[in-house]
Design a protein around this motif. Structure first.
Motif, short mmCIF file in Angstrom:
data_model
loop_
_atom_site.label_atom_id
_atom_site.label_comp_id
_atom_site.label_asym_id
_atom_site.label_seq_id
_atom_site.Cartn_x
_atom_site.Cartn_y
_atom_site.Cartn_z
N ILE A 117 8.00 -7.86 -3.02
CA ILE A 117 9.35 -7.67 -2.51
C ILE A 117 9.18 -7.31 -1.04
CG2 ILE A 117 11.46 -6.28 -2.62
CD1 ILE A 117 11.00 -8.16 -5.04
N VAL A 118 9.86 -8.04 -0.17
CA VAL A 118 9.75 -7.77 1.26
C VAL A 118 11.07 -7.26 1.80
CG1 VAL A 118 7.87 -9.39 1.73
CG2 VAL A 118 10.21 -10.19 1.88
N THR A 119 10.96 -6.34 2.74
CA THR A 119 12.12 -5.86 3.47
C THR A 119 11.79 -5.96 4.95
OG1 THR A 119 11.38 -3.56 3.39
CG2 THR A 119 12.89 -4.28 1.66
N LEU A 120 12.81 -6.19 5.72
CA LEU A 120 12.64 -6.32 7.17
C LEU A 120 13.69 -5.45 7.84
CD1 LEU A 120 11.11 -7.78 9.44
CD2 LEU A 120 12.81 -9.59 9.28
N LYS A 121 13.21 -4.50 8.63
CA LYS A 121 14.11 -3.64 9.40
C LYS A 121 13.62 -3.66 10.83
CE LYS A 121 16.32 0.79 9.62
NZ LYS A 121 16.49 2.11 9.06
N ASN A 122 14.45 -4.26 11.69
CA ASN A 122 14.07 -4.47 13.09
C ASN A 122 12.75 -5.24 13.12
OD1 ASN A 122 16.39 -3.10 14.05
ND2 ASN A 122 15.36 -1.14 13.72
N ASP A 123 11.69 -4.68 13.68
CA ASP A 123 10.40 -5.37 13.75
C ASP A 123 9.39 -4.81 12.76
OD1 ASP A 123 11.08 -7.25 15.66
OD2 ASP A 123 10.62 -5.91 17.32
N THR A 124 9.86 -4.22 11.67
CA THR A 124 8.98 -3.67 10.64
C THR A 124 9.17 -4.45 9.34
OG1 THR A 124 9.12 -1.46 11.61
CG2 THR A 124 8.33 -1.61 9.33
N LEU A 125 8.08 -5.03 8.87
CA LEU A 125 8.07 -5.79 7.62
C LEU A 125 7.29 -4.97 6.59
CD1 LEU A 125 8.47 -8.56 6.08
CD2 LEU A 125 6.18 -9.12 6.90
N THR A 126 7.90 -4.72 5.45
CA THR A 126 7.24 -3.99 4.37
C THR A 126 7.18 -4.90 3.16
OG1 THR A 126 8.11 -1.90 5.20
CG2 THR A 126 7.27 -1.91 2.94
N GLN A 127 6.01 -4.98 2.55
CA GLN A 127 5.88 -5.77 1.33
C GLN A 127 5.21 -4.91 0.26
OE1 GLN A 127 3.42 -9.09 2.88
NE2 GLN A 127 1.86 -8.46 1.41
N THR A 128 5.77 -4.97 -0.95
CA THR A 128 5.25 -4.21 -2.08
C THR A 128 5.17 -5.12 -3.29
OG1 THR A 128 6.23 -2.16 -1.27
CG2 THR A 128 5.63 -2.22 -3.60
N GLY A 129 4.02 -5.09 -3.96
CA GLY A 129 3.86 -5.91 -5.15
C GLY A 129 2.61 -5.53 -5.91
N ILE A 130 2.40 -6.24 -7.00
CA ILE A 130 1.24 -5.99 -7.85
C ILE A 130 0.19 -7.05 -7.56
CG2 ILE A 130 0.40 -5.94 -10.23
CD1 ILE A 130 3.13 -4.81 -11.02
N GLU A 131 -1.02 -6.59 -7.30
CA GLU A 131 -2.16 -7.49 -7.17
C GLU A 131 -2.95 -7.39 -8.47
OE1 GLU A 131 -3.13 -7.39 -2.43
OE2 GLU A 131 -4.14 -5.92 -3.69
N LYS A 132 -3.04 -8.51 -9.16
CA LYS A 132 -3.77 -8.53 -10.43
C LYS A 132 -4.74 -9.70 -10.39
CE LYS A 132 -3.25 -8.14 -15.38
NZ LYS A 132 -2.35 -7.90 -16.49
N VAL A 133 -6.03 -9.38 -10.49
CA VAL A 133 -7.08 -10.39 -10.52
C VAL A 133 -8.00 -10.02 -11.68
CG1 VAL A 133 -8.91 -11.55 -9.23
CG2 VAL A 133 -6.93 -10.61 -8.00
N GLU A 134 -7.80 -10.67 -12.80
CA GLU A 134 -8.55 -10.31 -13.99
C GLU A 134 -10.06 -10.45 -13.79
OE1 GLU A 134 -7.05 -11.98 -17.63
OE2 GLU A 134 -4.98 -11.59 -17.03
#
Length: 151
Positions: A117-134
């Motif tokens: 999930i990404v959010t953008l506020k002015n020049d700040t990009l935040t991304q949060t998610g699950i990294e799964k590599v079995e």
């Protein structure tokens, strides 16, 4: 009856109009981004990495692809002797940013799909998610905060 029929037609046509792009704008994520902090939560432990000290990490995003590069700023003399790189394709639908990793030094990560999930506020990009590599035993939450690189 005709009045009812024409009212129904008008309502149907009105509801089929395309959405106003101002109501659901496409996030302008294309560009070059400098990673500021990364937070990994795995097995109850939280690790926060400050990418403004001794490390440099950029992500470059164009219309269809992304690439990232990380290296240490101590030229191999500090604790964080690091170089990392990878890339692939991505899609963005509303705030769901999904990377398909095609190139990476750890081959078990290649072919992986990682959604954030990404959010953008002015020049700040935040991304949060699950990294799964079995194949690598990885299953963690990753939050990255980037600042847009300006020329």
């Amino acid at each position: 009856m005709k009045k009812y029929f024409f009212s129904l037609i008008a309502i149907t046509l009105f509801s089929c109009q395309p959405k106003d792009p101002k109501q659901n704008p496409i996030l302008p994520i294309k560009g070059t981004w400098q990673l500021i902090t990364g937070t990994i939560i795995e097995k109850g432990d939280t690790i926060v990495t400050d990418y403004t000290k001794n490390l440099s990490f950029i992500k470059i995003i164009n219309d269809t692809h992304f690439a990232f590069l990380k290296h240490d700023l101590t030229k191999g003399k500090g604790e964080s002797k690091a170089f990392d790189a990878g890339g692939g394709t991505y899609t963005l639908k509303d705030s769901l940013y999904t990377e398909r990793l095609e190139y990476y030094k750890q081959k078990e990560w290649e072919g992986g799909e990682f959604s954030f999930i990404v959010t953008l506020k002015n020049d700040t990009l935040t991304q949060t998610g699950i990294e799964k590599v079995e194949g690598a035993g990885i299953n963690r939450v990753n939050t990255e905060v980037y600042m847009r690189v300006k020329r």
